[in-house]
Design a protein around this motif. Structure first.
Motif, mmCIF file in Angstrom:
data_model
loop_
_atom_site.group_PDB
_atom_site.id
_atom_site.type_symbol
_atom_site.label_atom_id
_atom_site.label_comp_id
_atom_site.label_asym_id
_atom_site.label_seq_id
_atom_site.Cartn_x
_atom_site.Cartn_y
_atom_site.Cartn_z
ATOM 1 N N GLY A 156 79.614 31.187 -10.956
ATOM 2 C CA GLY A 156 80.582 30.583 -11.846
ATOM 3 C C GLY A 156 81.757 31.216 -12.215
ATOM 4 O O GLY A 156 82.884 30.974 -12.365
ATOM 5 N N ARG A 214 85.780 30.685 -11.091
ATOM 6 C CA ARG A 214 86.788 30.999 -11.969
ATOM 7 C C ARG A 214 88.089 31.985 -11.513
ATOM 8 O O ARG A 214 89.161 31.829 -12.022
ATOM 9 N N ALA A 272 82.591 22.732 -8.244
ATOM 10 C CA ALA A 272 81.617 23.072 -9.143
ATOM 11 C C ALA A 272 80.005 22.749 -8.356
ATOM 12 O O ALA A 272 78.919 22.896 -8.851
ATOM 13 N N LEU A 289 77.360 25.646 -8.152
ATOM 14 C CA LEU A 289 77.336 26.197 -9.655
ATOM 15 C C LEU A 289 76.169 25.507 -10.462
ATOM 16 O O LEU A 289 75.970 24.399 -10.277
ATOM 17 N N SER A 303 77.833 26.540 -15.652
ATOM 18 C CA SER A 303 79.154 26.976 -15.223
ATOM 19 C C SER A 303 79.969 25.606 -14.785
ATOM 20 O O SER A 303 81.160 25.726 -15.001
ATOM 21 N N THR A 304 79.284 24.925 -14.244
ATOM 22 C CA THR A 304 79.856 23.426 -14.049
ATOM 23 C C THR A 304 80.541 22.794 -15.402
ATOM 24 O O THR A 304 81.784 22.442 -15.136
#
Ligand SMILES: Nc1ncnc2c1ncn2[C@@H]1O[C@H](COP(=O)(O)OP(=O)(O)O)[C@@H](O)[C@H]1O
Ligand SMILES: [Mg+2]
Length: 267
Positions: A167, A171, A191, A194, A198-199
């Protein structure tokens, strides 16, 4: 599966504030296999548009066309217009590197460089001629803040980006993409690799980012599309079938095929 009249189309047209639009966009692989069959659609500024549809329907192919990423695929050919403001960026003479500075991309698998967190962002800017350390520091900090990663990494900027969690790495890739201040951000299932937390964080970040960017996201996750996007486009078999406000697509679509897809009856 029910039979549908795929020749029906319900494509929303926007009156103004369009940053990007395609006209009769077609993508061919290996010379003649047509994967996108003439898509005409518009992307309003500072909005999130989701591209949905079953696997193999052409979402990634269409998305990659928008910043000329299909140029990197041997045997791929793109015809039709891709209008970025007043310029058709599908013309051969257009500088692809400049296009990608305005229309950035985040991929499905986080792909940080094998460099420090700091260098993942600073490197592009150094290549652009920025030498001043203070200026580079500022670019790195701003981008990491916009991607909601700064607080977690500010004391470890010299650590390898490869040590980040999935994640965090995604980012960082978002930070890298926005550090060159593009207008448009393309995200291909950002995502899908992930975990749920994190999504959720990526979705929150997107909602923040749309104040400054126009976002086009491919997702096979229907909840995600309905949570984050303003507009949703349903692709099937290389065609754009229906494009409208997200709420309409998910609650009252015009076509039976769209309704069956969003309610999980096929695909
Ligand atoms: N690099 C490629 N070379 C040849 N065919 C491809 C390539 N990428 C995708 N395709 C084909 O184009 C069609 C659309 O694929 P894709 O855009 O990946 O769909 P989606 O993202 O909706 O799953 C599929 O038939 C796929 O097999
Ligand atoms: Mg795809």
């Amino acid at each position: 599966m029910a039979t549908y009249d795929w020749n029906q189309r319900q494509i929303k047209k926007f009156e103004n504030n369009i940053v990007l639009h395609t006209e009769d966009l077609r993508v061919f692989y290996n010379g003649d296999k047509e994967a996108i069959h003439g898509v005409t659609m518009q992307f309003p500024v500072n909005r999130i548009t989701a591209l949905i549809g079953p696997s193999g329907s052409g979402k990634s192919t269409y998305l990659r066309a928008l910043n000329r990423m299909n140029d990197t695929i041997d045997g791929a050919k793109v015809t039709g217009k891709i209008m970025y403001e007043d310029v058709d960026i599908n013309q051969r003479k257009v500088n692809v590197y400049e296009v990608r500075k305005q229309i950035g991309m985040v991929f499905q698998r986080p792909n940080p460089f094998a460099k420090s967190i700091y260098e993942n962002i600073a490197f592009i800017h150094r290549r652009e001629g920025i030498k001043d350390k203070k200026k580079l520091d500022e670019i790195v900090e701003t981008a990491l803040k916009q991607a909601a990663l700064w607080d977690q990494v500010k004391d470890n900027l010299n650590k390898s980006a490869l040590a980040l969690s999935g994640g965090q790495a995604q980012r960082l890739c978002i930070a890298r993409a926005i550090s060159v201040t593009p207008d448009v951000l393309l995200m291909d299932e950002p995502a899908s690799a992930l975990d749920p937390i994190s999504t959720m964080q990526i979705e929150e970040t997107m909602t923040e980012l749309k104040k400054n960017y126009t976002i086009i996201i491919v997702t096979h996750n229907m909840q995600q599309a309905s949570r984050v996007s303003d507009y949703t486009a349903f692709f099937y078999s290389g065609d754009l079938i229906e494009y409208d406000d997200t709420l309409k697509i998910f609650t009252n679509p015009s076509l039976k095929s769209t309704e069956d897809y969003v309610s999980g009856h096929f695909g």
